[in-house]
Design an enzyme around this catalytic site. Structure first.
Site, PDB file in Angstrom:
ATOM      1  N   GLY A  76       7.703  10.519   9.334  1.00 21.14           N
ATOM      2  CA  GLY A  76       7.115  11.080   7.864  1.00 21.14           C
ATOM      3  C   GLY A  76       6.019  12.208   8.139  1.00 21.14           C
ATOM      4  O   GLY A  76       6.295  13.259   8.834  1.00 21.14           O
TER       5      GLY A  76
ATOM      6  N   PRO B  55      11.756  12.707  10.785  1.00 23.39           N
ATOM      7  CA  PRO B  55      12.646  11.742  10.474  1.00 23.39           C
ATOM      8  C   PRO B  55      12.517  10.215  10.146  1.00 23.39           C
ATOM      9  O   PRO B  55      12.981   9.367   9.386  1.00 23.39           O
ATOM     10  CB  PRO B  55      13.937  11.798  11.245  1.00 23.39           C
ATOM     11  CG  PRO B  55      13.512  12.476  12.352  1.00 23.39           C
ATOM     12  CD  PRO B  55      12.292  13.370  12.041  1.00 23.39           C
ATOM     13  N   THR B  56      11.485   9.677  11.092  1.00 22.87           N
ATOM     14  CA  THR B  56      11.155   8.602  11.194  1.00 22.87           C
ATOM     15  C   THR B  56       9.529   8.265  10.926  1.00 22.87           C
ATOM     16  O   THR B  56       9.156   7.092  10.580  1.00 22.87           O
ATOM     17  CB  THR B  56      11.312   7.845  12.384  1.00 22.87           C
ATOM     18  OG1 THR B  56      10.711   8.539  13.691  1.00 22.87           O
ATOM     19  CG2 THR B  56      12.999   7.867  12.793  1.00 22.87           C
TER      20      THR B  56
ATOM     21  N   HIS C 154       0.833  -1.239   0.223  1.00 27.94           N
ATOM     22  CA  HIS C 154      -0.158   0.151  -0.028  1.00 27.94           C
ATOM     23  C   HIS C 154       0.846   0.962   0.118  1.00 27.94           C
ATOM     24  O   HIS C 154       1.954   1.350   0.750  1.00 27.94           O
ATOM     25  CB  HIS C 154      -0.799  -0.012   1.050  1.00 27.94           C
ATOM     26  CG  HIS C 154      -2.020   0.658   1.163  1.00 27.94           C
ATOM     27  ND1 HIS C 154      -1.961   2.324   1.095  1.00 27.94           N
ATOM     28  CD2 HIS C 154      -3.336   0.706   0.708  1.00 27.94           C
ATOM     29  CE1 HIS C 154      -3.412   2.725   0.905  1.00 27.94           C
ATOM     30  NE2 HIS C 154      -3.853   1.750   0.663  1.00 27.94           N
TER      31      HIS C 154
END
Length: 300
Positions: free
Chosen positions: A175, A172-173, A84
């Site tokens: 989004g 950064p992780t 997805h």
């Protein structure tokens, strides 16, 4: 009676790939009084889970934030892989009116409060989409998500794609997240008796509105690795404008053209009863059927 709102957040994880994170999300979903988790669906191929929660406005506002907090702390999009399309750990947070005394406008304001808090406390930026959208091109979730997590840093530097909340850079992780108010939709998937994903992609292109198909249908073709079959995955954004049986029959006809057939279909999450009643009425050829007067549960 409390003013009820439905929230259907989508997270970029699955029980199959990360059971601990999935369980932490379920725990958070059940932690807020005044809100009930009605359904939690997870899919390893998509590497995604979809929750359906209903509660009063204050409870839904709180649970949306708490779920995003868990996802932000536990999901690293740099390591995420799945069929997805996605752009964030908490990929999308829709708010849907569920009682007659709740307006779309109230849900729009709710989406803005949640977006602001997510930025203030978690530093995750967001786009407002659907009825909350600040620009016409942001109404469509697929347009907001285009580029996905990997392409989003470059996209945010474009003049027209500054986040509605937050800076022009992704977390950064975790989004970036899409948040908005919308009317009910039906997530409807049809599985084909073929391992050729190109067949599903070709069918999806014919039926989706953006390619000239049904205006209320969003569709993509995916490969279901665990079953070895292709899937036409759809969001029916207005099931009365384009009923489920209409797209089902079109997919069946196109599948036959490509030498295959439908194995089964599935509804992801909850669906309005009328979407299914309309299908029963069509296939039963029920003459002069009136669902509001002839369905027993409507009288209870």
């Amino acid at each position: 009676m409390a003013k009820l709102v439905e929230c259907i957040p989508n997270f970029s994880c699955s029980k199959k790939k990360d059971e601990a994170t999935y369980n932490a999300l379920v725990e958070a979903a059940n932690s807020v009084p005044g809100c009930t988790l009605f359904d939690a669906q997870t899919d390893g191929n998509h590497n995604r889970c979809v929750f359906t929660l209903i509660g009063n406005i204050d409870a839904i506002e709180e649970v949306a934030f708490q779920l995003t907090k868990v996802a932000t702390e536990r999901i690293d999009m740099n390591k995420h892989k799945g069929e997805h399309k996605r752009m964030g750990a908490t990929d999308v947070i829709p708010f849907v009116p569920q009682s007659k005394d709740v307006t779309v406008e109230e849900c729009v304001e709710l989406s803005k409060r949640v977006a602001q808090r997510i930025w203030d406390e978690l530093k995750v930026p967001s786009f407002l989409y659907e009825d909350s959208a600040t620009r016409p091109e942001r109404r469509n979730l697929a347009t907001c998500r285009k580029g996905e997590f990997e392409g989003m840093p470059e996209k945010l530097l474009q003049e027209e794609w500054a986040p509605d909340y937050g800076e022009r850079k992704i977390h950064p992780t975790a989004g970036i997240t899409a948040i908005g108010a919308r009317m009910p939709l039906v997530a409807f998937n049809i599985n084909l008796a073929t391992s050729d994903v190109e067949v599903a992609k070709k069918i999806a292109k014919v039926i989706r509105g953006s390619s000239g198909g049904f205006r209320s249908c969003k569709a993509m073709g995916f490969m279901m690795e665990d079953r070895g079959i292709a899937q036409v995955s759809m969001n029916m954004v207005n099931y009365e404008d384009t009923p489920l049986y209409v797209v089902y029959e079109m997919v069946r006809s196109l599948a036959e053209r490509y030498g295959t057939y439908i194995i089964d279909s599935e509804i992801v999450g909850l669906t309005p009863a009328k979407a299914m009643i309309d299908c029963a009425e069509f296939y039963l050829k029920a003459r002069d059927f009136d669902c509001h007067n002839q369905i027993m549960e409507y009288h209870l």
